[in-house]
Design an enzyme around this catalytic site. Structure first.
Site, PDB file in Angstrom:
ATOM      1  CG  ASP A 110      36.073  39.383  40.315  1.00 41.26           C
ATOM      2  OD1 ASP A 110      36.326  39.904  39.210  1.00 41.26           O
ATOM      3  OD2 ASP A 110      35.627  39.655  41.250  1.00 41.26           O
ATOM      4  CG  ASP A 113      31.221  46.858  36.138  1.00 43.76           C
ATOM      5  OD1 ASP A 113      30.027  46.654  35.835  1.00 43.76           O
ATOM      6  OD2 ASP A 113      31.499  47.580  36.912  1.00 43.76           O
TER       7      ASP A 113
HETATM    8  P1  IMP Z   1      36.155  46.966  35.500  1.00 47.30           P
HETATM    9  O1  IMP Z   1      37.345  47.447  35.386  1.00 47.30           O
HETATM   10  O2  IMP Z   1      34.940  47.897  35.588  1.00 47.30           O
HETATM   11  O3  IMP Z   1      35.562  46.076  34.647  1.00 47.30           O
HETATM   12  O4  IMP Z   1      35.940  46.114  37.032  1.00 47.30           O
HETATM   13  C1  IMP Z   1      36.229  44.944  37.342  1.00 47.30           C
HETATM   14  C2  IMP Z   1      36.271  44.866  38.868  1.00 47.30           C
HETATM   15  O5  IMP Z   1      35.456  45.626  39.502  1.00 47.30           O
HETATM   16  C3  IMP Z   1      35.941  43.176  39.043  1.00 47.30           C
HETATM   17  O6  IMP Z   1      37.229  42.482  39.080  1.00 47.30           O
HETATM   18  C4  IMP Z   1      35.441  43.268  40.620  1.00 47.30           C
HETATM   19  O7  IMP Z   1      36.193  43.149  41.422  1.00 47.30           O
HETATM   20  C5  IMP Z   1      34.583  44.677  40.587  1.00 47.30           C
HETATM   21  N1  IMP Z   1      33.212  44.479  40.203  1.00 47.30           N
HETATM   22  C6  IMP Z   1      32.686  44.963  39.015  1.00 47.30           C
HETATM   23  N2  IMP Z   1      31.089  44.751  39.290  1.00 47.30           N
HETATM   24  C7  IMP Z   1      31.032  44.141  40.497  1.00 47.30           C
HETATM   25  C8  IMP Z   1      29.880  43.421  41.256  1.00 47.30           C
HETATM   26  O8  IMP Z   1      28.733  43.610  40.697  1.00 47.30           O
HETATM   27  N3  IMP Z   1      30.120  43.165  42.326  1.00 47.30           N
HETATM   28  C9  IMP Z   1      31.431  43.231  43.083  1.00 47.30           C
HETATM   29  N4  IMP Z   1      32.377  43.557  42.431  1.00 47.30           N
HETATM   30  C10 IMP Z   1      32.338  43.892  40.982  1.00 47.30           C
HETATM   31 MG    MG Z   2      38.227  42.109  41.011  1.00 37.88          MG
END
Ligand code: IMP
Ligand code: MG
Length: 184
Positions: A110, A113
């Site tokens: 999705d 981040d």
């Molecule tokens: P990362 O490991 O920090 O890249 O996080 C990825 C996961 O964090 C994504 O697959 C989302 O499930 C969740 N995530 C990151 N940002 C958001 C946001 O703005 N809204 C909702 N879920 C988020």
């Molecule tokens: Mg996710």
């Protein structure tokens, strides 16, 4: 791909009280961009085995995969989030049903981040013997990145704001919105 970091929010169709600020990406804008991502994926002419990262990528995957030809899919759940905070230590909560050994794997995410989840998934799938691993993500928040990650197919660049809708949740709420909104 569209960079929405300075985009003004649009008014919500109904009153969500103090929960949401406004719409960042409308239903139409999402659907048009999903079709464009599918077109680029199809240009690769590969038989992709898609690995859908639950739960957030569910809606994106359902729309994207129906635009592709001849793909298969499996699901995985990796958890790294509590509320609006990344824990930075992804863990597998639901494993794959079928081996990925020798397959060309397309991870469907999705949002990228901090990048930790996507990096973990790429390494995990390579360790499982995938022939190749590419990443398709609807959204990317580059301003939040903590680790370098190559996103092979991307829909939108978004601002450093917490987003909900079209699969994205805040404590499991608002996943089922047809649009993507900024959480208040
Ligand atoms: P990362 O490991 O920090 O890249 O996080 C990825 C996961 O964090 C994504 O697959 C989302 O499930 C969740 N995530 C990151 N940002 C958001 C946001 O703005 N809204 C909702 N879920 C988020
Ligand atoms: Mg996710």
């Amino acid at each position: 791909m569209p960079d929405l970091r300075n985009k003004d929010l649009r008014e919500l169709p109904i009153d969500y009280g103090n929960a949401l600020c406004g719409i960042l990406i409308s239903e139409d804008e999402i659907q048009q961009q999903v079709k464009k991502i599918a077109e680029s994926i199809k240009e690769s002419n590969k038989m992709w085995h898609c690995v859908i990262a639950l739960n957030g990528a569910l809606f994106f995957a359902a729309d994207l995969l129906r635009e592709l030809r001849d793909c298969t899919y499996d699901t995985i759940q990796v958890s790294s989030y509590e509320g609006t905070q990344s824990t930075r230590t992804p863990e597998i909560k639901k494993s794959l049903s079928k081996p990925v050994k020798g397959r060309d794997v397309l991870v469907i995410e999705d949002i990228i981040d901090t990048g930790h989840t996507a990096k973990f998934l790429r390494q995990y799938l390579e360790d499982q013997g995938a022939n190749s691993v590419k990443i398709a993500a609807l959204l990317s928040k580059p301003d939040r990145r903590e680790t370098e990650i190559c996103i092979d197919y991307l829909g939108f660049i978004v601002p450093d704001k917490f987003l909900v809708g079209y699969g994205l949740d805040h404590n499991q709420e608002n996943r089922n919105l047809k649009f993507i909104a900024v959480k208040a």
